[in-house]
Write a protein that holds these residues in place. Sequence first.
Motif, PDB file in Angstrom:
ATOM      1  N   LYS A 276      34.253  53.444  42.719  1.00  0.00           N
ATOM      2  CA  LYS A 276      34.078  53.707  41.366  1.00  0.00           C
ATOM      3  C   LYS A 276      35.191  54.014  40.510  1.00  0.00           C
ATOM      4  O   LYS A 276      35.475  53.728  39.423  1.00  0.00           O
ATOM      5  CB  LYS A 276      32.901  54.871  41.266  1.00  0.00           C
ATOM      6  N   ALA A 277      36.140  54.719  41.397  1.00  0.00           N
ATOM      7  CA  ALA A 277      37.529  55.184  40.664  1.00  0.00           C
ATOM      8  C   ALA A 277      38.324  53.798  40.640  1.00  0.00           C
ATOM      9  O   ALA A 277      38.933  53.865  39.431  1.00  0.00           O
ATOM     10  CB  ALA A 277      38.428  56.177  41.673  1.00  0.00           C
ATOM     11  N   VAL A 278      38.290  53.074  41.290  1.00  0.00           N
ATOM     12  CA  VAL A 278      39.064  51.899  41.432  1.00  0.00           C
ATOM     13  C   VAL A 278      38.671  51.156  40.003  1.00  0.00           C
ATOM     14  O   VAL A 278      39.292  50.404  39.096  1.00  0.00           O
ATOM     15  CB  VAL A 278      39.005  50.921  42.509  1.00  0.00           C
ATOM     16  N   LEU A 279      37.266  50.728  40.030  1.00  0.00           N
ATOM     17  CA  LEU A 279      36.930  50.219  38.989  1.00  0.00           C
ATOM     18  C   LEU A 279      37.012  50.755  37.528  1.00  0.00           C
ATOM     19  O   LEU A 279      37.408  50.135  36.502  1.00  0.00           O
ATOM     20  CB  LEU A 279      35.238  49.729  39.260  1.00  0.00           C
ATOM     21  N   SER A 280      36.935  51.961  37.462  1.00  0.00           N
ATOM     22  CA  SER A 280      37.210  52.858  36.225  1.00  0.00           C
ATOM     23  C   SER A 280      38.773  52.580  35.827  1.00  0.00           C
ATOM     24  O   SER A 280      38.754  52.609  34.445  1.00  0.00           O
ATOM     25  CB  SER A 280      36.612  54.230  36.485  1.00  0.00           C
ATOM     26  N   ASN A 281      39.440  52.737  36.823  1.00  0.00           N
ATOM     27  CA  ASN A 281      40.899  52.595  36.456  1.00  0.00           C
ATOM     28  C   ASN A 281      41.090  51.243  36.029  1.00  0.00           C
ATOM     29  O   ASN A 281      42.234  51.094  35.208  1.00  0.00           O
ATOM     30  CB  ASN A 281      41.898  52.823  37.702  1.00  0.00           C
ATOM     31  N   LEU A 282      40.383  50.213  36.458  1.00  0.00           N
ATOM     32  CA  LEU A 282      40.546  48.815  35.872  1.00  0.00           C
ATOM     33  C   LEU A 282      40.063  48.646  34.652  1.00  0.00           C
ATOM     34  O   LEU A 282      39.788  47.367  34.014  1.00  0.00           O
ATOM     35  CB  LEU A 282      40.171  47.894  36.981  1.00  0.00           C
ATOM     36  N   GLY A 283      39.304  49.734  34.070  1.00  0.00           N
ATOM     37  CA  GLY A 283      38.718  49.626  32.596  1.00  0.00           C
ATOM     38  C   GLY A 283      37.368  48.967  32.662  1.00  0.00           C
ATOM     39  O   GLY A 283      36.728  48.837  31.607  1.00  0.00           O
ATOM     40  N   ILE A 284      36.672  49.219  33.892  1.00  0.00           N
ATOM     41  CA  ILE A 284      35.212  48.800  33.674  1.00  0.00           C
ATOM     42  C   ILE A 284      34.359  50.293  33.429  1.00  0.00           C
ATOM     43  O   ILE A 284      34.665  51.188  34.137  1.00  0.00           O
ATOM     44  CB  ILE A 284      34.939  48.425  35.077  1.00  0.00           C
ATOM     45  N   GLU A 285      33.574  49.845  32.568  1.00  0.00           N
ATOM     46  CA  GLU A 285      32.751  51.189  32.170  1.00  0.00           C
ATOM     47  C   GLU A 285      31.465  51.430  33.193  1.00  0.00           C
ATOM     48  O   GLU A 285      31.175  50.431  33.782  1.00  0.00           O
ATOM     49  CB  GLU A 285      32.007  50.858  30.836  1.00  0.00           C
TER      50      GLU A 285
END
Length: 200
Positions: A181-190
């Motif tokens: 979840k952190a990886v996706l969030s860091n890539l700008g995924i809401e």
Amino acid sequence: MFIMLYYKDPSTSQEIGRAYSLASRPGSDTLELYISMVHGRFTSKLDTAKVGDIYYVSGPYGQFRFDPKKNRKVLFIAGGTGIAPFMSMLRHIKEKGFDIDAVLIYSVRYPTEIIRKSELEDFAKSIGLKLVVTVTRPQQGDNWTGETGHINEEMVKRHVADLTERDCYVCGPLNFTNAMKAVLSNLGIESAKVKADVWG
Ligand SMILES: Cc1cc2nc3c(=O)[nH]c(=O)nc-3n(C[C@H](O)[C@H](O)[C@H](O)COP(=O)(O)OP(=O)(O)OC[C@H]3O[C@@H](n4cnc5c(N)ncnc54)[C@H](O)[C@@H]3O)c2cc1C
């Protein structure tokens, strides 16, 4: 979806139950489960299961659903036995002939832990799945030529150029799902675009 698998100790009548995700396709008349033997209370029982022991199931339960008619572009991220729900979804997609653009990033410790390797490779041919397997503990002599190391932002970016167009599904143990979840969030995924099946 997942089921609850229970064991009742005949001498004490004590019952113990744990949740396990279904790898079988919807409508299948068998239950296929992938269980990590972590030597905990329940998995230790399973490890020494013998003919005559009684296990029973209840279910199915769960909300980790994927609608191939609504979500055409998806990214699945699996940690270890967290491949189970994606196996079920991919089997369903293949059986029904849905037109899906799916990427699966699958993290295992060792190449020998890749579950249903040939079936996964076959999905690449049959439904166009882009399969990326990463081995986190490569050993000398493995002859592993694929990705190594934990899934991180750089690895996701390299394999999924159109990430923002995809709905993301993550499954595995708590530490793994939190990290993803952190990886996706860091890539700008809401977070609304990320569905997680958390085993913790
Ligand atoms: C909805 C849901 C679906 C699940 N689906 C699956 C599945 O398909 N396959 C599967 O293997 N598990 C799955 N689990 C986890 C499973 O329910 C158990 O928690 C797991 O089998 C451990 O049970 P145990 O009694 O042996 O360990 P416990 O006695 O409960 O725990 C013993 C120790 O092992 C650690 N541990 C527990 N699980 C893991 C793990 N996966 N990896 C490393 N260490 C662990 C615990 O932190 C603890 O320290 C799922 C959980 C949920 C909530």
